[in-house]
Design an enzyme around this catalytic site. Structure first.
Site: not given
Ligand SMILES: Cc1cc2nc3c(=O)[nH]c(=O)nc-3n(C[C@H](O)[C@H](O)[C@H](O)COP(=O)(O)O)c2cc1C
Ligand SMILES: Cc1cc2nc3c(=O)[nH]c(=O)nc-3n(C[C@H](O)[C@H](O)[C@H](O)COP(=O)(O)OP(=O)(O)OC[C@H]3O[C@@H](n4cnc5c(N)ncnc54)[C@H](O)[C@@H]3O)c2cc1C
Length: 783
Positions: A411-412, A414, A489, A570, A618, A711-712
């Protein structure tokens, strides 16, 4: 001690029994408005775990109850001429009438006074009681009398249901999904004693009307049901007993205790019948109350302990019931599914049962699910093995001309580690290692289209040559050293811009070095955040041009796919949500107006992004806030983007307003992906608290998403996919030659580890009562 119990249902009677056992000297009276054997309903159902509890708390009633039980182990799903059976479920059914008679008898034996045909309309007559138990059922008069205090929330669901019985014997918990000329009908049926089964019929309000059920008498409506399900009833009758059609009320109460009065059972909270937990909850409430009364020094303290200790368990069951009822309300979403995939969806609807869990219990069923999935993939032109297919997670997917080797996605995220928007060595290692780790697709973090489009000073960007060169280096590395595809993204922070790095204070405004921020409307995120400038037409053109320029750079970098970030509050999301868009011009108002600018940007990108490469968007499929975006809006949003040429909707939620109330939990955003995918008929990627490959397979196999992003989990485990491939024996997963010895080892060990793990799980699982009974009644094998 004097205890008055209003209501002689399962909650009232069982609490009387347990409290009397604890305090033989107490004067306990149950007041019931009906006659002793004057009870509605047919069977009730308990799981083995609930029966274990009954055994522990009152062995005599447990023994009598279980003597009367019908046991079954299988769940059978009938759909479009097929039946799929899954064993290992361990449930028992019993007549509600007999259950109540057993509990009445046991209560009497212990010295409880039972007063029937006594309708209580005022609790003042119990002024001398130390404890008043309000177990007066779903329409609780006393909950309503003190509505301000208990604050019940009653959510009346849309589907209609009616409770009937039948003489049709059943050897499984049976779900029948029946197509009719009016629409779909569902029967939830199970046997509860010899020659008797419970039948709950359910349908949506439109089908109900079309079928002419409105205003029919009990007899007429049971005749209609007998007609519809006649092929299955095989000449057996349907029986009625106050079997009127009604809507299910989901009830939650903010408080359960008032002075010395306490709500128990349906009076305080309900759980949908599709998980068969109403009577279970009622009786387990009684257990919890008795436990608290045993432990606490005073009644006040006991009631407080009961409420505090029990709430989480009740809410968990209610959550599972809610998820399940929503599945049944939207059964039309899956109506054109392959029957085995449909049955898999029924089994896994409430999250407790998963792909791996079913593989242990019903390997043939899961093998069929895998084959059906593989056939769908083959129908898209992939040469995949349909006889011995790999698990869904490792099936390929094509979006335009981009082919993904598997369905796992990074997942994206930052990293807040760029210098002036330039991704550095950290990013190269970060993306590179995750690509090598086996995921089919890697998303970049939100990469900003201009310096002032950044969220934080650490965000990556793609507005100058230096950034372009840095991204090209990363893309080249991914393409040279892995089989992963990489998606760029692109985003603009909007009113969440000029904020601190995540670890310094997420979304908090920068104290120095900030820049001016833009949004749909001039509403700050936090009260002390910068007030954004409302975008005028010139600003919109400039932002659009910045997106286009960044996409053109992205194409030069060699990215395989492009995602437009329209989520999480955003800039583009701020246009879509009515909570952040209060514009009076053509870019505000209706959803159509609010989508206008995001769609203009999307269309401009689609025009420059090569036609053979896919694009995704998204979205936040709900704002988790009153008046905000809902799942239904998300379907419309997805449709609008699909018409504009989107290939995949990346379904996230929330982060629009700071006072949102998200309901977190395992896979908590997946229901939105399921809704968007199966209502808007567009490919989706789901994300959010998905942590295991088991969950990934469960989601994909049930048709809730086409791709699953994590993501995480990927932050701590770049090789998540490679490890999962070893677990599931998906040997085709890519591994660079440098790492092949490691791959060979993990694949070799995984086969053994998995076998050991499964053996352990099988050994640790106690036999269900149905299994024990079957063993006890099995004729001895001839020597
Ligand atoms: C550190 C961090 C940075 C993130 N940055 C972005 C981002 O740049 N763009 C985005 O669409 N989502 C971002 N997210 C959201 C993740 O893509 C994801 O949707 C969210 O963490 C839930 O998924 P997870 O439970 O697998 O972590 C970020 C999440 C985390 C933890
Ligand atoms: C029509 C219908 C059919 C059902 N059939 C089934 C079924 O077949 N299987 C199943 O598992 N679940 C069934 N349920 C759900 C199940 O009954 C409940 O989840 C469960 O019984 C809850 O137990 P309880 O003790 O909290 O409430 P209840 O069982 O509803 O008991 C409440 C009792 O309080 C009495 N009462 C109410 N007000 C007063 C008053 N003012 N004074 C004196 N007495 C009062 C009522 O007469 C009732 O006996 C059915 C529910 C309904 C509405």
């Amino acid at each position: 001690m004097k205890i008055a119990i209003i209501g002689g249902g399962p909650a009232g009677l069982y609490s009387a029994i347990l409290l009397k056992k604890q305090r033989p000297e107490a004067e306990i009276t149950v007041y019931e408005r009906n006659r002793a054997d004057d009870t509605f309903g047919f069977g009730v159902v308990f799981s083995d775990a609930t029966l274990d509890n009954f055994e522990k708390y009152d062995p005599p009633s447990y023994r009598r109850i279980t003597q009367e039980f019908a046991y079954w182990d299988d769940i059978a799903v009938h759909f479009r001429g097929t039946v799929h059976r899954v064993g290992g479920n361990g449930f028992c059914g019993c007549s509600r009438r007999k259950l109540l008679l057993i509990l009445q008898e046991r209560a009497r034996e212990l010295g409880v006074t039972l007063l029937f045909e006594t309708d209580i309309d005022n609790e003042a007559r119990f002024a001398d009681a130390d404890l008043v138990v309000l177990a007066d059922g779903i329409n609780s008069r006393f909950r309503d009398k003190y509505i301000e205090h208990f604050q019940p929330e009653v959510n009346v669901r849309s589907n209609m249901f009616a409770w009937m019985g039948s003489t049709r014997p059943l050897d499984a918990f049976t779900f029948i999904f029946q197509e009719t000329e009016w629409g779909p009908f569902i029967a939830h049926a199970y046997q509860y004693e010899v020659g008797r089964s419970t039948w709950i019929f359910e349908t949506d309000p439109v089908t109900f009307k079309r079928a002419g059920l409105e205003g029919l008498s009990e007899k007429q409506s049971s005749d209609r049901m007998a007609q519809i399900f006649g092929w299955f009833l095989e000449g057996h009758q349907l029986l009625t007993n106050r079997s009127m059609w009604r809507n299910f009320p989901m009830i939650r109460s903010k408080r359960w205790v008032k002075d010395n009065m306490v709500l128990l059972g349906d009076a305080k909270a309900t759980a949908h019948f599709s998980i068969g937990s109403g009577t279970k909850l009622a009786m387990e409430d009684a257990i919890a109350l008795a436990d608290a009364m045993h432990r606490a020094p005073t009644v006040d303290a006991a009631l407080q302990q009961y409420e505090e200790g029990r709430r989480e368990e009740v809410e968990k069951t209610q959550h599972a019931a809610d998820v399940s009822l929503v599945w049944f309300e939207h059964v039309d979403r899956f109506w054109d599914f392959d029957p085995v995939q449909f049955a898999f969806g029924v089994m896994t609807r409430a999250k407790a049962i998963t792909y791996d869990n079913l593989t242990l219990r019903a390997p043939d069923f899961v093998a069929e699910v895998d084959k059906a999935f593989a056939r769908q993939v083959r129908a898209k032109g992939f040469e995949v093995d349909v006889e011995k297919p790999v698990a869904p997670m490792f099936q390929p997917l094509r979006l335009r001309e981009m082919e993904l080797a598997n369905r796992a996605v990074v997942s994206p995220m930052c990293m807040y580690s760029a210098e002036e928007g330039v991704p550095g060595d950290f990013h190269l290692v970060h993306y590179g290692s995750r690509a090598i780790g086996g995921a089919g697709l890697i998303f970049t973090e939100m990469t900003c289209v201009g310096r002032d489009a950044r969220i934080t000073p650490g965000c990556t960007g793609l507005w100058n040559d230096e950034q372009e060169a840095a991204w090209r280096r990363i893309v080249d590395f991914v393409h040279t050293n892995s089989a992963a595809k990489i998606c760029l993204q692109l985003g603009h922070a909007g009113r969440k811009g000029a904020t601190k790095l995540m670890w310094d204070g997420m979304d908090r405004p920068l104290e120095e070095g900030g820049w001016d921020v833009l949004s749909a409307s001039p509403i700050p995120y936090f009260p002390d955040s910068q007030v954004p400038r409302e975008m005028d037409r010139d600003a919109m053109e400039a932002v659009k041009a910045a997106f286009v320029a960044a996409a053109e750079r992205g194409e030069r970098c060699g990215f395989d796919m492009l995602e437009l970030h329209c989520a999480h509050g955003y800039l583009l999301a701020s246009f879509i949500s009515p909570l952040t868009n209060q514009r009076a011009d053509a870019y505000g108002g209706s959803l159509e107006g609010r989508l206008r600018f995001p769609l203009e940007v999307f269309e401009a990108l689609r025009a420059v992004w090569p036609a053979h490469k896919p694009m995704s968007v998204r979205i936040s499929a709900t704002d988790w806030a009153e008046g905000g975006i809902t799942g239904d809006d998300a379907v419309d949003i997805a449709r609008a983007f699909a018409e504009a040429g989107v290939d995949l909707v990346d379904v996230s939620t929330g982060q629009t307003v700071r006072d949102a109330q998200p309901v977190y939990g395992r896979m908590f955003q997946t229901p939105f992906s399921e809704q968007v995918r199966n209502e808007a008929r567009v490919a989706t990627m789901c994300v959010g608290n998905i942590t295991t490959s088991d969950q990934v397979n469960t989601i994909l196999a049930a048709g809730r998403a086409d791709l699953v992003a994590l993501g995480r989990p990927h932050l701590v485990d770049p090789s998540f996919t490679l490890k999962a491939a070893a677990w599931y024996g998906a040997a085709e997963v890519f591994c660079p030659p440098q790492y092949l010895p490691g791959k060979e080892q993990i694949f070799r060990n995984s086969v053994r580890d998995r076998q050991d793990f499964d053996d352990l799980k099988i050994k640790a699982k106690p036999k269900t009562r149905a299994e024990l009974k079957a063993e006890a009644t099995k004729p001895l094998a001839a020597e």
